[in-house]
Design a protein around this motif. Structure first.
Motif, mmCIF file in Angstrom:
data_model
loop_
_atom_site.group_PDB
_atom_site.id
_atom_site.type_symbol
_atom_site.label_atom_id
_atom_site.label_comp_id
_atom_site.label_asym_id
_atom_site.label_seq_id
_atom_site.Cartn_x
_atom_site.Cartn_y
_atom_site.Cartn_z
ATOM 1 N N UNK A 1 0.817 -1.213 0.000
ATOM 2 C CA UNK A 1 0.000 0.000 0.000
ATOM 3 C C UNK A 1 0.855 1.271 0.000
ATOM 4 N N UNK A 2 2.069 1.170 0.495
ATOM 5 C CA UNK A 2 2.949 2.343 0.476
ATOM 6 C C UNK A 2 3.427 2.671 -0.931
ATOM 7 N N UNK A 3 3.295 1.689 -1.826
ATOM 8 C CA UNK A 3 3.786 1.866 -3.196
ATOM 9 C C UNK A 3 2.670 2.067 -4.211
ATOM 10 N N UNK A 4 1.468 1.581 -3.875
ATOM 11 C CA UNK A 4 0.397 1.606 -4.878
ATOM 12 C C UNK A 4 -0.959 1.743 -4.201
ATOM 13 N N UNK A 5 -1.845 2.514 -4.818
ATOM 14 C CA UNK A 5 -3.207 2.663 -4.296
ATOM 15 C C UNK A 5 -4.157 1.749 -5.064
ATOM 16 N N UNK A 6 -5.051 1.118 -4.303
ATOM 17 C CA UNK A 6 -6.054 0.237 -4.911
ATOM 18 C C UNK A 6 -7.445 0.829 -4.718
ATOM 19 N N UNK A 7 -8.147 0.987 -5.834
ATOM 20 C CA UNK A 7 -9.521 1.491 -5.771
ATOM 21 C C UNK A 7 -10.454 0.461 -5.146
ATOM 22 N N UNK A 8 -10.152 -0.815 -5.371
ATOM 23 C CA UNK A 8 -10.978 -1.885 -4.827
ATOM 24 C C UNK A 8 -10.130 -3.050 -4.368
ATOM 25 N N UNK A 9 -10.582 -3.739 -3.326
ATOM 26 C CA UNK A 9 -9.910 -4.928 -2.806
ATOM 27 C C UNK A 9 -10.950 -6.015 -2.595
#
Length: 318
Positions: free
Chosen positions: A61-69
Motif C-alpha cells: 500500500x505504500x507503493x500503490x493505491x487500490x480502488x478496490x480490494x
C-alpha cells in the motif's frame, strides 16, 4: 467506467481466477496476492507470490493505491480479522469481504439476504462450540456491521462454488467423484437430500457476480448472496455427474451415511447444518445491484462440463 486498480488477496484459486478474468474484461488492472505459482499473460494482471501478512500489505500500500480490494481469506477466528479490516478499509474505496451462504439458518425459503443466521438462532451447544466456518463468517460480519465503524465495504455470501479443484456433490468432492467411475464403485449419498435444493453454482458465475459488485456506490454497506439461482436439487446434480463423468450414486438412509467416515470425514457440521437444509436462493437483490441477468450465466451443466474436462486433464487421466 474508468480503469480501476483492484487487489485480490488470496486470489490465486478458482474464485479469484474467474473474478480476475471478469475484472480484466471490464477494463480494470488486477494485482493478485497468492501462494500459487502464477505467470501473467496480460499486462494488466500482476501476481505476487506471498502470504498476505499485514506487513506485506502495508509495504504494498505504500507503493500503490487500490480502488478496490477483494479479500478471499477465511479467518477461523473473527478476532483475527479485526486489524486486517482496518488496514484494508483505510487503503481502498471499496472492500469486498468473503462470507458464506452457510451462515444462514433453515428458516426461510427461498433464502434472501435478510434470512436469520445460525449464529443467532441455533440452540445446538455442540455446533456452537465446535463449528468454525459458518459461525466465524457470521461473527466477522457482525463485527463489520456493528463494531468496525466503516461503510466502504460489501459482504458477499457465495454458495458452494465448484471448480476443477472442487467437484462437489453434497460434502464429497474432486477425486472421489472422478475416481468412482474408474473403480466401478458408486458414490454413497444420503437419501434425505436428494430432493433438496443444492446451494451450488459454477465458480465462473460466482466470480463474475463478485467482480460486478465492485465500484457500484449502492453496494456499499450491503450484503449479497452470490448465486445464479438455478436451484437444482442434489439429485439433479448427481444426474449431471452421471451424464458427464459416468459417476454412479447410491442413496442410503442419512444416519447410516453419517457413519461412513470415508465420506463424512470432517464435514459433519456442513452436512447437518447446510446440505441437509433446502438451499433455494432468491438472487433478485444481487441481480439488481450488478445489472446482470440470468442470460449472463452458464448453466450448472455447462460449468460442470468445463471443470470436469479441466480436472481430468490436470489430473493426468486424459
Amino acid at each position: 467506467m474508468k480503469k480501476k486498480n483492484v487487489l485480490l488477496i488470496a486470489g490465486g484459486g478458482t474464485l479469484g481466477t474467474y473474478a480476475s478474468e471478469e475484472l480484466l474484461r471490464l477494463g480494470h488492472s488486477v494485482d493478485v496476492i497468492c501462494l500459487e505459482d502464477k505467470i501473467s499473460d496480460n499486462e494488466n494482471l500482476t501476481f505476487y507470490k506471498s502470504y498476505a501478512t499485514n506487513e506485506f500489505l502495508e509495504e504494498l500500500f505504500s507503493k500503490k493505491h487500490y480502488d478496490g480490494i477483494i479479500n478471499f481469506i477465511h479467518y477461523p477466528d473473527a478476532d483475527m480479522y479485526k486489524p486486517v479490516h482496518k488496514l484494508l478499509t483505510d487503503n481502498t474505496e471499496h472492500l469486498i469481504f468473503l462470507s458464506s451462504y452457510r451462515a444462514y439458518a433453515d428458516l426461510q425459503n427461498p433464502i434472501t439476504e435478510s434470512a436469520p443466521f445460525l449464529l443467532d438462532v441455533s440452540t445446538d451447544e455442540n455446533f456452537l462450540a465446535e463449528e468454525d466456518y459458518a459461525l466465524s463468517k457470521a461473527k466477522a460480519e457482525k463485527f463489520i456491521r456493528e463494531e468496525s465503524g466503516t461503510k466502504n465495504w460489501t459482504i458477499v455470501r457465495p454458495v458452494i462454488s465448484f471448480s476443477d479443484k472442487r467437484l462437489d456433490i453434497v460434502t464429497i468432492n474432486r477425486q472421489v467423484v472422478l475416481d468412482a467411475q474408474k473403480k466401478g464403485k458408486p458414490v454413497i449419498l444420503p437419501e434425505n437430500v436428494k430432493n433438496l435444493t443444492a446451494g451450488l453454482d459454477w465458480s465462473g458465475n460466482t466470480g463474475k457476480i463478485i467482480a460486478n459488485l465492485l465500484f457500484k456506490e449502492n453496494t456499499l454497506g450491503e450484503a449479497y448472496t452470490i448465486s445464479s439461482a438455478q436451484n437444482l436439487s442434489w439429485g439433479e446434480v448427481a444426474d449431471l455427474y452421471t451424464e458427464l463423468a459416468g459417476t454412479e450414486f447410491k442413496w442410503i438412509e442419512k444416519d447410516e451415511w453419517l457413519r461412513h467416515d470415508e465420506y463424512i470425514q470432517n464435514s459433519y457440521w456442513a452436512a447437518v447444518y447446510d446440505r441437509f437444509f433446502d438451499r433455494k436462493i432468491d438472487n433478485s437483490k444481487v441481480l439488481k445491484a450488478t445489472g446482470l441477468k440470468k442470460e449472463d450465466f452458464k448453466s450448472i451443466k455447462e460449468g460442470l462440463k468445463i471443470e470436469i474436462e479441466k480436472a481430468k486433464t490436470v489430473g493426468g487421466t486424459k
